[in-house]
Design a protein around this motif. Sequence first.
Motif, PDB file in Angstrom:
ATOM      1  N   THR A  55       0.821  -7.631   6.084  1.00  0.00           N
ATOM      2  CA  THR A  55       1.812  -7.820   6.662  1.00  0.00           C
ATOM      3  C   THR A  55       1.990  -7.684   8.038  1.00  0.00           C
ATOM      4  O   THR A  55       2.301  -8.696   9.069  1.00  0.00           O
ATOM      5  CB  THR A  55       3.187  -7.313   6.035  1.00  0.00           C
ATOM      6  OG1 THR A  55       3.474  -7.231   4.799  1.00  0.00           O
ATOM      7  CG2 THR A  55       4.729  -7.803   6.678  1.00  0.00           C
ATOM      8  N   LEU A  56       1.545  -6.249   8.598  1.00  0.00           N
ATOM      9  CA  LEU A  56       1.819  -6.111   9.862  1.00  0.00           C
ATOM     10  C   LEU A  56       0.595  -7.023  10.904  1.00  0.00           C
ATOM     11  O   LEU A  56       0.722  -7.291  11.841  1.00  0.00           O
ATOM     12  CB  LEU A  56       1.552  -4.608  10.233  1.00  0.00           C
ATOM     13  CG  LEU A  56       2.545  -3.571   9.670  1.00  0.00           C
ATOM     14  CD1 LEU A  56       2.084  -2.180   9.983  1.00  0.00           C
ATOM     15  CD2 LEU A  56       4.041  -3.944  10.655  1.00  0.00           C
ATOM     16  N   ASN A  57      -0.639  -7.146  10.166  1.00  0.00           N
ATOM     17  CA  ASN A  57      -1.636  -7.751  10.962  1.00  0.00           C
ATOM     18  C   ASN A  57      -1.643  -9.360  10.322  1.00  0.00           C
ATOM     19  O   ASN A  57      -2.679  -9.778  10.985  1.00  0.00           O
ATOM     20  CB  ASN A  57      -3.068  -7.323  10.337  1.00  0.00           C
ATOM     21  CG  ASN A  57      -3.090  -5.664  10.743  1.00  0.00           C
ATOM     22  OD1 ASN A  57      -3.020  -5.537  11.978  1.00  0.00           O
ATOM     23  ND2 ASN A  57      -3.582  -4.800   9.799  1.00  0.00           N
ATOM     24  N   LYS A  58      -0.736  -9.701   9.717  1.00  0.00           N
ATOM     25  CA  LYS A  58      -0.534 -11.106   9.352  1.00  0.00           C
ATOM     26  C   LYS A  58      -1.851 -11.865   8.688  1.00  0.00           C
ATOM     27  O   LYS A  58      -2.579 -12.809   9.058  1.00  0.00           O
ATOM     28  CB  LYS A  58      -0.101 -11.805  10.524  1.00  0.00           C
ATOM     29  CG  LYS A  58       1.165 -11.696  10.984  1.00  0.00           C
ATOM     30  CD  LYS A  58       1.648 -12.540  12.226  1.00  0.00           C
ATOM     31  CE  LYS A  58       2.995 -11.980  12.844  1.00  0.00           C
ATOM     32  NZ  LYS A  58       3.339 -12.989  13.823  1.00  0.00           N
ATOM     33  N   LYS A  59      -2.483 -10.983   7.544  1.00  0.00           N
ATOM     34  CA  LYS A  59      -3.458 -11.328   6.825  1.00  0.00           C
ATOM     35  C   LYS A  59      -3.212 -11.301   5.592  1.00  0.00           C
ATOM     36  O   LYS A  59      -2.402 -10.779   4.997  1.00  0.00           O
ATOM     37  CB  LYS A  59      -4.534 -10.240   7.091  1.00  0.00           C
ATOM     38  CG  LYS A  59      -5.121  -9.901   8.571  1.00  0.00           C
ATOM     39  CD  LYS A  59      -6.334  -8.951   8.657  1.00  0.00           C
ATOM     40  CE  LYS A  59      -6.874  -8.936  10.006  1.00  0.00           C
ATOM     41  NZ  LYS A  59      -7.875  -7.856  10.197  1.00  0.00           N
TER      42      LYS A  59
ATOM     43  N   ALA B 251       1.620  -3.167   3.546  1.00  0.00           N
ATOM     44  CA  ALA B 251       2.130  -3.141   4.793  1.00  0.00           C
ATOM     45  C   ALA B 251       0.925  -3.621   5.889  1.00  0.00           C
ATOM     46  O   ALA B 251       1.190  -4.143   6.944  1.00  0.00           O
ATOM     47  CB  ALA B 251       2.136  -1.540   5.144  1.00  0.00           C
ATOM     48  N   GLN B 252      -0.519  -3.164   5.480  1.00  0.00           N
ATOM     49  CA  GLN B 252      -1.384  -3.736   6.316  1.00  0.00           C
ATOM     50  C   GLN B 252      -1.717  -5.234   6.443  1.00  0.00           C
ATOM     51  O   GLN B 252      -1.643  -5.776   7.780  1.00  0.00           O
ATOM     52  CB  GLN B 252      -2.906  -3.084   5.860  1.00  0.00           C
ATOM     53  CG  GLN B 252      -2.970  -1.781   6.113  1.00  0.00           C
ATOM     54  CD  GLN B 252      -3.298  -1.375   7.716  1.00  0.00           C
ATOM     55  OE1 GLN B 252      -3.894  -2.351   8.600  1.00  0.00           O
ATOM     56  NE2 GLN B 252      -2.804  -0.235   8.277  1.00  0.00           N
TER      57      GLN B 252
ATOM     58  N   ASN C 275       1.525   0.131  -1.405  1.00  0.00           N
ATOM     59  CA  ASN C 275       2.480  -0.011  -0.186  1.00  0.00           C
ATOM     60  C   ASN C 275       1.648  -0.203   1.041  1.00  0.00           C
ATOM     61  O   ASN C 275       1.990  -0.797   1.850  1.00  0.00           O
ATOM     62  CB  ASN C 275       3.532   0.990  -0.230  1.00  0.00           C
ATOM     63  CG  ASN C 275       4.679   1.086  -1.097  1.00  0.00           C
ATOM     64  OD1 ASN C 275       4.639   0.051  -1.881  1.00  0.00           O
ATOM     65  ND2 ASN C 275       5.189   2.015  -1.729  1.00  0.00           N
ATOM     66  N   SER C 276       0.686   0.697   1.017  1.00  0.00           N
ATOM     67  CA  SER C 276      -0.215   0.665   2.267  1.00  0.00           C
ATOM     68  C   SER C 276      -0.875  -0.464   2.513  1.00  0.00           C
ATOM     69  O   SER C 276      -1.107  -1.154   3.699  1.00  0.00           O
ATOM     70  CB  SER C 276      -1.148   1.960   2.312  1.00  0.00           C
ATOM     71  OG  SER C 276      -0.599   3.163   2.170  1.00  0.00           O
TER      72      SER C 276
ATOM     73  N   THR D   1      -8.564  -0.519   3.792  1.00  0.00           N
ATOM     74  CA  THR D   1      -7.391   0.190   3.896  1.00  0.00           C
ATOM     75  C   THR D   1      -7.436   1.565   3.104  1.00  0.00           C
ATOM     76  O   THR D   1      -7.127   2.600   3.398  1.00  0.00           O
ATOM     77  CB  THR D   1      -6.136  -0.576   3.170  1.00  0.00           C
ATOM     78  OG1 THR D   1      -5.905  -1.746   3.926  1.00  0.00           O
ATOM     79  CG2 THR D   1      -4.806   0.050   3.429  1.00  0.00           C
TER      80      THR D   1
END
Length: 476
Positions: A356-360, A353-354, A349-350, A370
């Motif tokens: 998705t949030l950073n659009k990478k 999330a990384q 999940n981490s 991560t």
Amino acid sequence: MGKTAESVWKNCLNFVEDNIQEQAFKTWFIPIQPVKLNENVLTIQVPSKFFYEWLEEHYIKLLKISLQKELGKEAKLVYSIVMDQKYSGKEAYTVKIPSSNKEKMLPQEVDAPMPIDSKKVKNPFIIPGLQKIKIDSQLNTGYNFHNFIEGETNRLARSAGKAVAKRPGGTSFNPLFIYGGVGLGKTHLAHAIGLEAKENHPDKTVLYVSTEKFTQQFIEAVRNNNRNDFIHFYQMIDILIMDDVQFLSGKKATQDVFFHIFNHLHQRGNQIILTSDKPPVDIQDMEQRLISRFKWGLSADLQAPDYDTRLSILNYKIEKDGIEMPEDVLDYIAKSIKTNVRELEGSLNSIIAQATLNKKEITLELTQKTLSNFINNTRKEISIDYIQRTVCDYFKIPIDEIQSKTRKRDVVQARQLAMYFAKKFTKASLSSIGSQIGNRDHATVLHACKTVKNLSETDKVFRGYVEELSRKISVE
């Protein structure tokens, strides 16, 4: 010279051994004893009813082939089952069950419980002011067998759970006692059994309750002078699932009331499923009569998932969530996070999330970055096998020596040190440590730990061994 029960069974074992894994052979076939041979009928003695059911479920075809090779197509197998003594005042007894006849000749139970009028019993799960006709099972539909991924480390518990869900109260797995560390799926499996049992038997009352909730309800019942109502409510349940029974430790009154509920349900043939973070024998401050009842059925442990299971869990989760992830990323996560399922899913999940949030994109580099802090701050797991090998290398003793029954002083000393460090550096139970180091019981492990501690305080040379080995084991 004619055939004997021993010679026929020996040939059968040779055939079976060639067709199954070594550990399975040692577990399920070595304990069996041939009893007698009468023409084409071979009688074998198995240690428990559980053994009989497991053999019939998993190995009957193999047994049939091996026996027919020895005694012809009309060959028959009869089981002589030594049942454990369950109730005080009853003798241990033996029953004989032909494999062609599933009827089990079991003794009549005495002192059958009196029927309870359910209309007069208060339901502790009902919120005051709200009316509810049926008892809510308190089950979480998200915890089912479909998303409980099977692997080597949970297969026995999962298979037993499936059997219980199919025939609650009708197997020898009563109670089914599931134990294991944090995040390994005990609660998930307990809910899955309840859900499937409810689906298979809609007429039966299924109830899941945490030990904490059970204790709170009991305190409330005593406070309101409703103790009998509380007991009668739980005695009506057909399939009772109680989570984290280790929290009964030290609660004498709650243990006493659960003892009576347990006895009533068990005598009626109702199913009991219990979970704990440790096996029955390692639960401290628990009445011995309860501990003995926890051991009546099957105790099945859940261990940390192996690599293949971890990979299967990750693949299931990304497929379910519709996420694409490179194979090298999944491989890295599965190899890096070895502790438990909860942390494995949390790591995944981490990473998602990384990204998705950073659009990478999810790449190996992003994954490594991560998880770097988590991996670096998490102590590598030290296994009992690693400890044994380190101790044996240090004393120049073959590992099979400390696994043997020998009482040579140097071997006994190495074995005791291995047990001491296994208790110090792992989360394994005393019984688990004993079973892996020389197949000893938990009392032997406890004695070994005390011996090592005493010698460390009185013998400078021995203290040097302990300190040096401690450094070797802790620095992987």
